[in-house]
Design a protein around this motif. Structure first.
Motif: not given
Length: 325
Positions: A1-7, A100-112, A114-117, A191-195
């Protein structure tokens, strides 16, 4: 697997330096093949419109999306392409109503990839010292829109579901085994969220989520009530003060419009009536557990604010007020 941080790449270094490193929750909404009622998309758009936020991280979508499988939208003005909208997956720092601060991740579910992301996101969870991850999802179910929306709760640590108003629940369409308190297992498309939730658990990071049960006949229709139900649960699970009253107004308006549409469609109205009878029989009978949900109900603050606005709208009503005629 390539370095995940390059994503991914970080944005402004000064903004990163100012991000709190204690008690952060990461909320994510990654609608994919199924986002019933567009509930996750509506919830994400609403949060971005209502809350102050700063972008922290941007992901490389050329690595994650199959553009031929889910083509971006292009605007053609009759002569040339004015724009091509490439979707984005971003991680932002948001502030709730109580600042209060929090982080929010949003966008389309990735097609490709998944493990690296998922590895990349675990890296970010550790970088920002995230305390908890909470996800949103919306799935079609054979339920009527005239009853409270059910939400399926899940977590990689069952103790996360022990908050008041929530409980561990079976998977959609299943009931607990007769001789056991545990739900029967069922195989469903992931779904990617399950993984992500599973991999976070393997890395000892608490993660949980809610799947709103959207009436199947509204799967392709914008259904703000689904977004409202999800954000209520996220607000509770993450200990956030999210401004939901305006979304409640959108939900009320959409409900009125929907009722008008159903009044003109005998076939759909018959379907809704049958679903209501099924829902009520399950709720009142011994098989109530097969609903497998927590119920979405307005919060006390929402009820109070709606009541105050109702009084303000009717202030001064009297014999000489046209509104009282």
């Amino acid at each position: 697997m390539r370095d995940p941080r390059d994503l991914y790449r970080f944005e402004d270094a000064e903004v990163l330096a100012a991000v709190p490193r204690t008690g952060l929750t990461l909320v994510h909404a990654l609608p994919g093949l199924v986002d019933a009622g567009s509930a996750c998309r509506i919830a994400s758009t609403y949060l971005r419109d209502e809350l102050r936020h700063l972008r922290l991280v941007t992901f490389d979508m050329d690595e994650l999306l199959d553009y031929r499988g889910s083509r971006p939208q292009a605007v053609f003005d009759g002569t040339s392409y004015a724009s091509v909208d490439i979707p984005e997956l971003t991680l932002s720092l948001m502030y709730d109503e109580a600042d209060r601060p929090f982080l929010f991740l949003d966008g389309p579910e990735p097609d490709l990839q998944w493990r690296r992301l998922s590895e990349a996101l675990i890296d970010l969870v550790e970088f920002f010292d995230v305390e908890r991850v909470v996800g949103m999802q919306a799935v079609p179910m054979a339920v009527p829109h005239t009853r409270p929306i059910g939400l399926i709760a899940h977590a990689n640590d069952p103790s996360l579901l022990g908050r008041p108003g929530s409980r561990p629940t079976p998977a959609p369409g299943t009931a607990p085994a007769a001789d056991s308190e545990e739900a029967a297992e069922i195989v469903v498309p992931a779904a990617f969220g399950a993984l992500l939730e599973h991999e976070l658990g393997r890395a000892d990071h608490p993660a949980m989520g809610y799947a709103a049960q959207i009436p199947h006949y509204l799967t392709r229709t914008d259904f703000p009530a689904g977004a409202l139900a999800l954000l209520r649960r996220v607000s509770d699970a993450a200990g956030l003060d999210l401004p939901l009253v305006h979304l409640g107004d959108l939900t009320d308006a959409a409900t009125v419009a929907l009722q008008g549409t159903l009044a003109q469609n005998d076939e759909v109205r018959q379907i809704v009536t049958a679903l209501e009878e099924q829902y009520d029989s399950l709720s009142e009978g011994e098989d109530a557990s097969s609903l497998a949900t927590t119920m979405d109900l307005p919060t006390a603050d929402e009820i109070g604010e709606h009541f105050e606005r109702f009084l303000a709208d009717h202030d001064g009503d009297g014999p000489d007020d046209p509104r009282s005629w």
